[in-house]
Design a protein around this motif. Structure first.
Motif, short mmCIF file in Angstrom:
data_model
loop_
_atom_site.label_atom_id
_atom_site.label_comp_id
_atom_site.label_asym_id
_atom_site.label_seq_id
_atom_site.Cartn_x
_atom_site.Cartn_y
_atom_site.Cartn_z
N GLY A 37 45.18 35.12 42.33
CA GLY A 37 45.17 36.96 42.62
C GLY A 37 45.25 37.15 41.46
N ALA A 38 45.77 36.76 40.11
CA ALA A 38 45.16 37.51 38.74
C ALA A 38 43.68 36.80 38.52
CB ALA A 38 46.09 36.73 37.56
N ALA A 39 43.35 36.21 38.20
CA ALA A 39 42.14 36.02 38.53
C ALA A 39 40.91 36.61 39.31
CB ALA A 39 41.32 34.49 38.83
N VAL A 40 41.54 36.77 40.67
CA VAL A 40 40.24 37.37 41.37
C VAL A 40 40.55 38.90 40.46
CG1 VAL A 40 40.40 39.21 43.70
CG2 VAL A 40 40.01 36.59 43.18
N LEU A 41 41.64 39.33 40.29
CA LEU A 41 41.95 40.79 39.61
C LEU A 41 41.37 40.94 38.36
CD1 LEU A 41 45.10 41.45 41.14
CD2 LEU A 41 43.55 42.53 41.37
N ARG A 42 41.16 39.62 37.46
CA ARG A 42 40.80 39.70 36.47
C ARG A 42 38.91 39.88 36.46
NH1 ARG A 42 43.04 39.18 31.44
NH2 ARG A 42 41.62 37.90 29.93
N GLY A 43 38.46 38.96 37.51
CA GLY A 43 37.47 39.12 37.45
C GLY A 43 36.84 40.22 38.19
N ARG A 44 37.36 41.39 39.07
CA ARG A 44 37.14 42.59 39.54
C ARG A 44 37.06 43.25 38.35
NH1 ARG A 44 34.62 45.87 42.75
NH2 ARG A 44 35.08 47.62 43.54
N TYR A 45 38.03 43.25 37.72
CA TYR A 45 37.99 44.04 36.30
C TYR A 45 36.76 43.69 35.18
CZ TYR A 45 39.46 46.80 32.05
OH TYR A 45 40.09 48.29 31.50
N ALA A 46 36.70 42.49 34.66
CA ALA A 46 35.11 42.63 34.10
C ALA A 46 34.46 43.20 34.61
CB ALA A 46 35.44 40.73 33.86
N ASP A 47 34.27 43.07 35.78
CA ASP A 47 33.06 43.98 36.84
C ASP A 47 33.24 45.19 36.57
OD1 ASP A 47 31.93 41.29 37.03
OD2 ASP A 47 32.15 41.42 38.78
N GLN A 48 34.10 46.36 36.93
CA GLN A 48 34.24 47.14 37.09
C GLN A 48 34.94 48.07 35.99
OE1 GLN A 48 32.26 48.53 39.62
NE2 GLN A 48 31.48 46.52 40.17
N LYS A 49 35.50 47.22 35.02
CA LYS A 49 36.72 48.46 34.29
C LYS A 49 37.36 49.11 34.77
CE LYS A 49 33.70 46.41 30.98
NZ LYS A 49 33.81 44.89 30.88
N GLU A 50 38.08 48.62 35.60
CA GLU A 50 39.15 49.59 37.23
C GLU A 50 39.39 47.82 37.80
OE1 GLU A 50 38.72 53.08 38.74
OE2 GLU A 50 37.11 52.62 39.65
N VAL A 51 40.47 48.21 38.75
CA VAL A 51 40.88 47.64 39.64
C VAL A 51 42.20 48.65 39.98
CG1 VAL A 51 42.39 45.79 40.70
CG2 VAL A 51 41.06 45.87 38.15
N THR A 52 41.50 49.55 41.66
CA THR A 52 42.89 49.89 41.66
C THR A 52 44.06 49.03 42.94
OG1 THR A 52 41.43 49.75 44.96
CG2 THR A 52 40.34 50.99 42.49
N MET A 53 44.65 49.56 42.84
CA MET A 53 45.86 49.63 43.99
C MET A 53 45.58 49.07 45.20
SD MET A 53 49.20 49.07 42.02
CE MET A 53 49.61 49.05 43.26
N GLU A 54 44.43 49.30 45.61
CA GLU A 54 44.39 49.32 47.14
C GLU A 54 43.73 47.70 47.13
OE1 GLU A 54 40.62 49.95 49.87
OE2 GLU A 54 41.83 51.86 49.39
N GLU A 55 42.33 47.33 46.20
CA GLU A 55 42.20 46.23 45.64
C GLU A 55 43.58 44.78 45.86
OE1 GLU A 55 37.77 47.38 43.50
OE2 GLU A 55 39.27 47.36 42.46
N VAL A 56 44.42 45.95 43.92
CA VAL A 56 45.40 45.32 44.09
C VAL A 56 45.98 44.54 45.82
CG1 VAL A 56 47.63 44.77 43.20
CG2 VAL A 56 45.70 45.67 41.79
N ASN A 57 46.57 45.30 46.51
CA ASN A 57 47.54 45.14 47.58
C ASN A 57 46.67 43.97 48.50
OD1 ASN A 57 49.14 46.89 47.25
ND2 ASN A 57 48.81 48.29 47.72
N GLY A 58 45.31 44.49 48.59
CA GLY A 58 44.30 43.77 49.55
C GLY A 58 44.31 42.09 49.04
#
Length: 110
Positions: A37-58
């Motif tokens: 989970g952390a790696a997926v969120l970290r990758g998302r943040y690296a690409d988009q410079k933000e992670v929404t709560m919806e993405e975290v929950n997903g």
């Protein structure tokens, strides 16, 4: 490959490696889920410079469902899910996260 498929693939591989070494237990399931989970969120943040709560929950919804379906409600409960999400959010805040996740995966492969 969509995010759900990617998460399932990573969980499958890491659970298989741990099971093959005969070290798979509930605590390791929690740890594997947290790292994935952390790696997926970290990758998302690296690409988009933000992670929404919806993405975290997903992301954690996919991981939680996978673990519950794989291990059953008794073996992977709400308590385990909460431990996993807490650990993931702690892990992703570490400045050494990238090397930590590599070391964790290498420990399962060796």
């Amino acid at each position: 490959m969509d995010i759900k498929t990617l998460i399932h693939h990573n969980l499958d591989e890491l659970f298989y490696l741990a099971d093959k070494k005969e070290i798979l237990d509930t605590e390791l399931v929690v740890k594997i889920g947290a790292y994935v989970g952390a790696a997926v969120l970290r990758g998302r943040y690296a690409d988009q410079k933000e992670v929404t709560m919806e993405e975290v929950n997903g992301v954690f919804g996919v991981i939680g469902d996978f673990c519950r379906d794989s291990f059953g409600g008794r073996s992977f409960s709400k308590v385990h899910f909460n431990k996993m999400t807490k650990l993931a959010l702690e892990l992703v805040q570490e400045t050494t996260f990238d090397s930590d996740v590599e070391e964790f995966i290498a420990s399962l492969r060796s």
